[in-house]
Every structure is written in C-alpha cells, then in structure tokens.
Design a protein around this motif. Structure first.
Motif, PDB file in Angstrom:
ATOM      1  N   ALA A 122      -1.155   4.264   0.934  1.00 46.02           N
ATOM      2  CA  ALA A 122      -2.611   4.164   0.780  1.00 46.02           C
ATOM      3  C   ALA A 122      -3.136   3.535   2.057  1.00 46.02           C
ATOM      4  CB  ALA A 122      -2.965   3.310  -0.427  1.00 46.02           C
ATOM      5  N   GLY A 123      -3.225   4.337   3.106  1.00 43.74           N
ATOM      6  CA  GLY A 123      -3.626   3.802   4.401  1.00 43.74           C
ATOM      7  C   GLY A 123      -4.165   4.902   5.285  1.00 43.74           C
ATOM      8  N   GLY A 124      -4.915   4.491   6.278  1.00 46.14           N
ATOM      9  CA  GLY A 124      -5.480   5.449   7.217  1.00 46.14           C
ATOM     10  C   GLY A 124      -6.432   6.434   6.550  1.00 46.14           C
ATOM     11  N   PHE A 153      -6.600  -3.494   2.277  1.00 42.41           N
ATOM     12  CA  PHE A 153      -7.404  -3.591   3.502  1.00 42.41           C
ATOM     13  C   PHE A 153      -6.527  -3.596   4.748  1.00 42.41           C
ATOM     14  CE2 PHE A 153      -9.572  -5.837   0.018  1.00 42.41           C
ATOM     15  CZ  PHE A 153     -10.610  -4.947  -0.160  1.00 42.41           C
ATOM     16  N   GLY A 154      -5.364  -2.974   4.651  1.00 47.49           N
ATOM     17  CA  GLY A 154      -4.426  -2.931   5.769  1.00 47.49           C
ATOM     18  C   GLY A 154      -3.388  -4.032   5.701  1.00 47.49           C
ATOM     19  N   SER A 168      -3.146  -2.955  11.468  1.00 53.01           N
ATOM     20  CA  SER A 168      -4.344  -2.294  10.942  1.00 53.01           C
ATOM     21  C   SER A 168      -5.084  -3.146   9.916  1.00 53.01           C
ATOM     22  CB  SER A 168      -3.954  -0.986  10.258  1.00 53.01           C
ATOM     23  OG  SER A 168      -3.231  -0.179  11.145  1.00 53.01           O
ATOM     24  N   VAL A 169      -6.369  -3.253  10.086  1.00 53.05           N
ATOM     25  CA  VAL A 169      -7.255  -3.872   9.094  1.00 53.05           C
ATOM     26  C   VAL A 169      -8.494  -2.987   8.961  1.00 53.05           C
ATOM     27  CG1 VAL A 169      -8.771  -5.843   8.612  1.00 53.05           C
ATOM     28  CG2 VAL A 169      -6.466  -6.235   9.497  1.00 53.05           C
ATOM     29  N   ARG A 170      -8.883  -2.673   7.745  1.00 53.02           N
ATOM     30  CA  ARG A 170     -10.145  -1.986   7.397  1.00 53.02           C
ATOM     31  C   ARG A 170     -10.808  -1.193   8.523  1.00 53.02           C
ATOM     32  NH1 ARG A 170     -13.401  -6.688   6.423  1.00 53.02           N
ATOM     33  NH2 ARG A 170     -11.824  -8.164   5.758  1.00 53.02           N
ATOM     34  N   GLY A 171     -10.508   0.071   8.583  1.00 55.95           N
ATOM     35  CA  GLY A 171     -11.115   0.901   9.622  1.00 55.95           C
ATOM     36  C   GLY A 171     -10.604   0.522  10.995  1.00 55.95           C
ATOM     37  N   PRO A 172      -9.261   0.420  11.134  1.00 57.75           N
ATOM     38  CA  PRO A 172      -8.696  -0.078  12.394  1.00 57.75           C
ATOM     39  C   PRO A 172      -9.229   0.704  13.595  1.00 57.75           C
ATOM     40  CG  PRO A 172      -7.016   1.057  11.081  1.00 57.75           C
ATOM     41  CD  PRO A 172      -8.212   0.850  10.205  1.00 57.75           C
ATOM     42  N   GLN A 202       0.812  -1.214   0.000  1.00 58.88           N
ATOM     43  CA  GLN A 202       0.000   0.000   0.000  1.00 58.88           C
ATOM     44  C   GLN A 202       0.846   1.265   0.000  1.00 58.88           C
ATOM     45  OE1 GLN A 202      -3.017  -2.425   2.834  1.00 58.88           O
ATOM     46  NE2 GLN A 202      -3.288  -0.222   2.979  1.00 58.88           N
ATOM     47  N   GLU A 250     -12.090   4.445   4.515  1.00 60.26           N
ATOM     48  CA  GLU A 250     -12.593   3.512   5.512  1.00 60.26           C
ATOM     49  C   GLU A 250     -13.936   3.888   6.128  1.00 60.26           C
ATOM     50  OE1 GLU A 250      -8.510   1.954   7.405  1.00 60.26           O
ATOM     51  OE2 GLU A 250      -8.551   3.992   6.663  1.00 60.26           O
ATOM     52  N   SER A 261      -0.209  -2.819   4.237  1.00 63.29           N
ATOM     53  CA  SER A 261       0.197  -1.466   4.619  1.00 63.29           C
ATOM     54  C   SER A 261       1.581  -1.445   5.219  1.00 63.29           C
ATOM     55  CB  SER A 261      -0.823  -0.866   5.588  1.00 63.29           C
ATOM     56  OG  SER A 261      -0.887  -1.630   6.770  1.00 63.29           O
TER      57      SER A 261
HETATM   58 MO1  MOS Z   1      -5.515   0.721   6.333  1.00 68.25          MO
HETATM   59  S1  MOS Z   1      -6.461  -0.598   7.447  1.00 68.25           S
HETATM   60  O1  MOS Z   1      -5.667   2.207   6.761  1.00 68.25           O
HETATM   61  O2  MOS Z   1      -4.356   0.165   5.462  1.00 68.25           O
END
Ligand code: MOS
Length: 698
Positions: free
Chosen positions: A505-507, A241-242, A348-352, A210, A661, A245
């Motif tokens: 591509a996260g958070g 989906f984390g 982190s996974v999907r909307g951690p 990501q 997310e 990441s």
């Molecule tokens: Mo994510 S769960 O912000 O990669």
C-alpha cells in the motif's frame, strides 16, 4: 443471497461503508500491539543520544539485575545481518541495527532490553549503562553544503531540454526564487509494533506495515532466511503515510531477539522512538527559475532541488517530478541533489518528492501569474502539453484542464480580484489561492488467488494491506464485479505474506496493483467455470505489466482554498478548500472522498503546522512528539470538499488509477498562494506558522 439484477448493478462505483468499520468501532479489530502470543516477552529500544561517534562500552549489569529481565541484545550478541538488504532504492544501512559500535545518527537503536513485561523492559532500559565516544557531527542542511552531489536517477534522468538561457532572455516575466520545506514525519496514529516468534521452523510475525509481502522479502534477505520460512501478517494497520512502507526497526529488533532468546518477542515503539527511528521526509531546499512570454506561454522551467540524506542509504526525494509533467515549455531543466548528513536516513512520506516539489513549482507558477497579471488558472490552462513535456510519451488519461475549469466554477474563482491584500473582514485579511498537480499512478506486478467454494461463494486471496484506507472494501467490490456476483459472496483474505507476491500500500499503487491481479484471476475462473468445487485459480500480473507500453500515467488535481490571516498575530486559518481530482475510475465514492479529504488535511498540516526541528548542537530531533511536532487537529480543519471528474486509465483492466497521495500533493502550494493573496507577502518556507508569517520575506 442476491438476485441476478443486483449482480448486474455492479459493486464498483457504489458508495458502500467500509466493511471493517463495525469491527473497528466495536474494538474487535486486532492491531499489531493487540497481539497476544503465549509466552511473549517485551523488548524495549535504547537509542543513541549522540549524533556521531562510537559505543565505548556497554555494561548491562544493572539492567540484568532487575526483575523480569531476560537479556540485553546489542552489537556483541546480535545475529549478523546481510548488508545487501534494502528497499526500492537499494541497500539500506538503517536496517543494519546492532551490527557494530558505530553511531551514524542520533536516535540510532543501540540495544534492545528484553523482559517479561513492558514496564520491566522499560525500567531496565533506563539503567542500561552505555558509554559513548563522541565525534563532531554535521546535521546542518542546505543546498550549498559542500557534500552536495547529484542524486541517484532511480526515477529517471534529470531533464535537460531546450536552451534555457536563450528562452529566459526572451521572457516577459521571470520568477527566480528559493523554497524550503522542513523534515516531516508520517505521524501515523498507531505507533509501530511487531511480535516475532519461531514456530515449526518458521519465523512468524504480527506487524503493522504497508506491505506484508515486500517487508517479508526484505526481512528474509536481512536475516539470511529462506523467504518461505517467514510469514508476516498485518491484519489492521492504524495509518502508514510511508512510515510503514518498509521493514521497520521495531521488527528487525523483534526478529533478532526472538532468534537469540528463543521466545516470542514484541517491540512497541514509544512515540518519541517513532520520530527518532522511523524514516522521515527529508528537508528540502529548492530553487525555481521560470519564465513566460507576455501571453503567459512558458518558455523555460528550471528546478533545482536539494534534499537531506544519509550516507547509509540511497533514498531520493523526487521533488522535480511534476516539473517534467505538468506544463509545456521549450526548455525544462531539473536537477536533484542529495546532501548526506549525520541524520536518520529519510524515506517516503505522504506524496514523497511531489509534496515538497509541487509546493515549489506551484508557488512559482503563482508568482509568475502575478507578475504577468494573468489569472493563475488561465496560466495553467495556457500551458497544457499534448505529450509528456520531457519524455514526449503519450498521456494515459490527462484531465487536468477539467479539474481546473470545474474546480474554478465550483469554488467561485471567477469573481476573484487577483490583486493581493484587497479583501478584509474586520481585522482579518482574506485571500484565495489555487494550485495544480499530478501524481504518478499505475499498477505494479502482484498475484492473487480465487477459490470457487462449494457453497457458491468465492474466497479471494491477495497480499494486500489495508492501512485504514478501505482497501478491503474496494477490493471486495472489484472482485464482486469481476466475478459477476454480489459483494456478499466474496470472502477477502489480505494482509498475509503467505498469500503470494504483491505490491505494498504505497506509491498510490496498492489498490491498482491488487485489483489487476484479482480481475485477472477472476477472468481465468470465468473462462473455465469450475465443474467441481472447491477450485482455486491464481493469476500473476508480472507479464501483463511487462507488456505495457511506456506512457505518462498520472492522477491530476486542482486545489482551491480560502484563508484568513490575522495581521496582528500572523495566524493563518484555512476557511474552505475544494479539491477537484482526475484520478481514474472511482471504486467507492465514499471512501475515495475520505481519502482525498484526508490527503488535503495532511497538505494543510504540511503548509501550516508540521516542522521537524533538528537541534544543531546535539544533532537530535528536537520535536519527537505531538507536543513539539504539530499536525493539523480537528479545530484546524475547515469545510473541505473533494470532487472527482470523469476519468479512467485506458490500460488498467478496471480503469482505475490511484488516489492515495494526490490529495496531499497540491494542497500546500494552494494555501501558500492564498496567504500571499491575503497579505501580499510571499511565504516560501514551510510551515507558514505564526512566527514565519510575520518574518521579513526571504
Ligand atoms: Mo507512501 S509515502 O507511498 O507509503
């Protein structure tokens, strides 16, 4: 070529199909496992079957004797890694693969068998002889576990405002309940794959991740390599989906093996290996105590959240975030507790944090509304804060009430009889439910470069990653508008760590972060139009980011849903769902809708299907494939609608927030609340699957 009028029309806000769509449909898009680097050998992972203990002996004799086998990498010949290497949360022991004989969790990589072909490597891995010394393990999670201790405060201190006990004593209604969620997995369609090789003194990598830049930096630290000597590309990624990441085990092993065997090495994880070795969302055990006066004004919210963890890493499942943001209350107390166990270190996974956390908070709000006899939408509207309820900071664009009102109107909420178990259709019980949530947004420091080319076009380079969301398409529109040209004049280069530092591509912060860097570079170029071409300008948002004032920056949603429950079998089916989002300026309505609907589908999946089961006796993941770990399939997905209310972030140059997310986060509670409305029974333990719908309430 475009006309000036077309330029002025603008590309942001236009529903364009994704630019990489034709390549993907035609099979031309290259994913990590499509890499064809000459001379590549294949590494196959061997994982520990025990949850705690030591490797007593590895006998590679039988494996090495098989055809095509190049060698076996294990703790005796692997390069020494830097224990300081980590991620957002600090040093991460899950990266320290093949460094010693210790087994800290079941599924830990203990060897990589390298051979000329995948089949040869797999066959040799099957006969690699490893003897273990087993120690007693502990993988049984609960909030009451003796090892429970306060979690790190990387996301800010626990909240402690007001006098909770005094406030609760004066309440007309108080809910005090426990909510639980299981281990969950990213479950990206594309299993993890990386190819690594040394070329001209540089470590070249084709990976699926990501954030090529952030992963390259971690790998450089881990392998003690000058960051300039690592290049990571991740051209197309089949979902993250984390789970992509951070630096993945497949790449750590491929990079080590490429170094030891001096060959390009590719490592493809099998599906069970993805489940066993790639970070998951931890199980949570949460308690909410929430009370309000007879008018539905909240007096106190107390949210204690415990999550499973590993002593190897400091990950925090930030379940209490929404509790500090969503509603005004004189007393708010939050506690985050980590419970270290002998399990795969979570990440982190999907909307951690918010996905399990808002399930608890928004279920409790629904319970409170029922106790008070107040419409759940009204209860939320009555507790709208003026400033951050805990921080006191101003909100930057808070349009939750618009989501609630507009969502209720579109869904037809006002005709609802709020009493449970009143609607039937034949044998089925029918219920509706809703939930609200926020998700933190904002940009993080990134860089970008733009080259004004001789032919009048522009090459825009940014270390972004398109994990299937349409980031390429969105950034092309952003760049076109920032430069005042048609998107056809933009050539976008992304997915390469050589393009400079960039957030991942996260958070829910990818597009925002990259777009800010791109618009900054474009502004520079327009301020000093090139007299000679080609001309390249670069921009870095680090200083602009540092100059931002502290504020509450979030996207918001209200999710409404209707479910049917078969009282004979316990089967819950979602019949329709509406998500109303306040998520900043929408760059591309077509792709934004797709992201929001996708998010709601993963929320549905979390509510009804996903259940990572860990076997207590062996400590192993007992559901390491899609036969055991169910995710929502097409037949589970009903009519889903996603709508955006007018919103923008006043601090962002493009007015955008983040939509990654927010679709996931509010959905599970909305469904659980609808199940209560249908049946009259509150389900506080996800997933609400067949057996659990019929269980006595706990
Ligand atoms: Mo994510 S769960 O912000 O990669």
């Amino acid at each position: 070529m475009n006309t000036p009028d077309e330029c002025r029309a603008g590309a942001v806000g236009v529903a364009r199909a994704r630019l990489d769509g034709p390549d993907k449909v035609a099979g031309r898009a290259r994913y990590a496992a499509d890499a064809q680097v000459p001379g590549t050998v294949q590494g196959h992972l061997v994982t520990a079957p025990i949850a705690r203990g030591r490797i007593r002996r590895i006998d590679p004799g039988a494996a090495l004797a098989l055809p095509g086998v190049v060698g076996v990498l294990d703790h005796r010949n692997a390069p020494r890694l830097d224990p300081a290497a980590g991620n957002f949360f600090g040093p991460d022991g899950s990266l320290q693969l093949l460094q010693d004989d210790a087994i800290p969790y079941a599924g830990r990589a203990v060897a990589l068998v390298v051979a000329e072909t995948f089949e040869q490597a797999r066959a040799a891995a099957a006969v690699l002889r490893i003897d273990y010394e087993t120690e007693a393990h502990d993988t049984a999670f609960s909030a009451a576990h003796p090892a429970a201790r306060p979690a790190l405060t990387v996301f800010g201190d626990d909240a402690d405002t007001g006098d909770e006990d005094a406030e609760l004593a004066s309440c007309a209604a108080v809910v005090d309940a426990r909510y639980r969620t299981p281990e969950q997995h990213g479950a990206a369609m594309e299993p993890h794959s990386a190819t690594a090789w040394w070329e001209n003194g540089r470590l070249e990598v084709l990976d699926c991740n990501q954030g090529p830049f952030t992963v390259a930096m971690t790998l450089a630290t881990l392998m003690r390599i000058d960051p300039a000597r690592i290049r990571i590309r991740a051209e197309h990624v089949g979902g993250g989906f984390g789970s992509k990441s951070m630096l993945g085990p497949h790449l750590v092993l491929a990079a080590m093996a490429a170094t030891v065997f001096d060959r390009p090495v590719r490592v493809d994880l099998t599906r069970p290996q993805v489940f066993q070795t790639v970070a998951m969302r931890p199980a949570t055990d949460q308690r909410i105590r929430i009370g309000a006066d007879a008018d539905g004004r909240l007096r106190a919210i107390h949210h204690e959240a415990a999550f499973a963890s590993s002593p190897l890493a400091g990950y925090v499942e930030n379940c209490t975030e929404a509790t500090k943001i969503l509603y005004a209350a004189p007393a708010i107390r939050t506690r985050l507790t980590t419970v270290p166990l002998d399990i795969l270190p979570p990440y982190s996974v999907r909307g951690p944090g918010l996905a399990p956390g808002s399930f608890a908070l928004e279920s409790a709000m629904d319970e409170l509304a029922a106790l008070l006899g107040i419409d759940p939408v009204d209860l939320r509207l009555r507790n709208e804060p003026d400033t951050g309820p805990v921080s006191g900071l101003p909100f930057r664009g808070r349009n939750l009430t618009a989501c609630l009102r507009e969502g209720a109107r579109r869904f037809g909420w006002h005709t609802r009889d709020h009493r449970p178990r009143r609607r039937r259709e034949g044998p089925l019980l029918i219920g509706t439910g809703m939930a609200a949530t926020n998700f933190g947004t904002g940009a993080l420091p990134s860089s970008a470069g733009i080259t004004a080319e001789v032919d009048g076009t522009y090459t825009v380079a940014v270390g972004a990653s398109d994990i299937g969301t349409g980031a390429r398409t969105a950034l092309t529109a952003i760049a076109a508008d920032a430069l005042g040209v048609h998107p056809d004049h933009i050539r976008l280069r992304i997915a390469d760590s050589d393009l400079g530092h960039a957030w991942a591509a996260g958070g829910s912060r990818g597009t925002t972060s990259w777009a800010w860097a791109v618009t900054s570079a474009a502004a520079k170029l327009r301020a000093a139009p090139p007299t000679t071409r080609p001309l390249t300008v670069t921009a870095d948002t680090t200083e602009a980011f540092a100059a931002l004032s502290y504020a509450e920056r979030h996207a918001y949603s209200a999710v409404f849903t209707e479910v049917t429950v078969d009282p004979a079998t316990g089967e819950v089916r979602v019949r329709r769902m509406l998500g109303m989002f306040a998520a900043g300026r929408i760059v591309n309505p077509l792709l934004a809708r797709s992201q929001a609907v996708g998010g709601m589908i993963t929320g549905l999946s979390m509510a009804l299907h996903e259940d990572g089961v860990r076997d207590r006796d062996s400590g192993r993941n007992a559901t390491p494939d899609f036969a055991g770990y169910h995710i929502a399939a097409h037949a589970d997905v009903p009519d889903i609608e996603a709508r955006f209310v007018a919103d923008h972030d006043p601090d962002d140059p493009s007015g955008i927030k983040g939509i990654g997310e927010i679709g996931t986060v509010g959905t599970a509670a909305a469904i659980a609340n609808a199940v209560w409305h249908a049946t009259g029974t509150r389900r506080r333990h996800l997933p609400i699957n067949l057996s659990r719908t019929l269980e006595p309430t706990t």
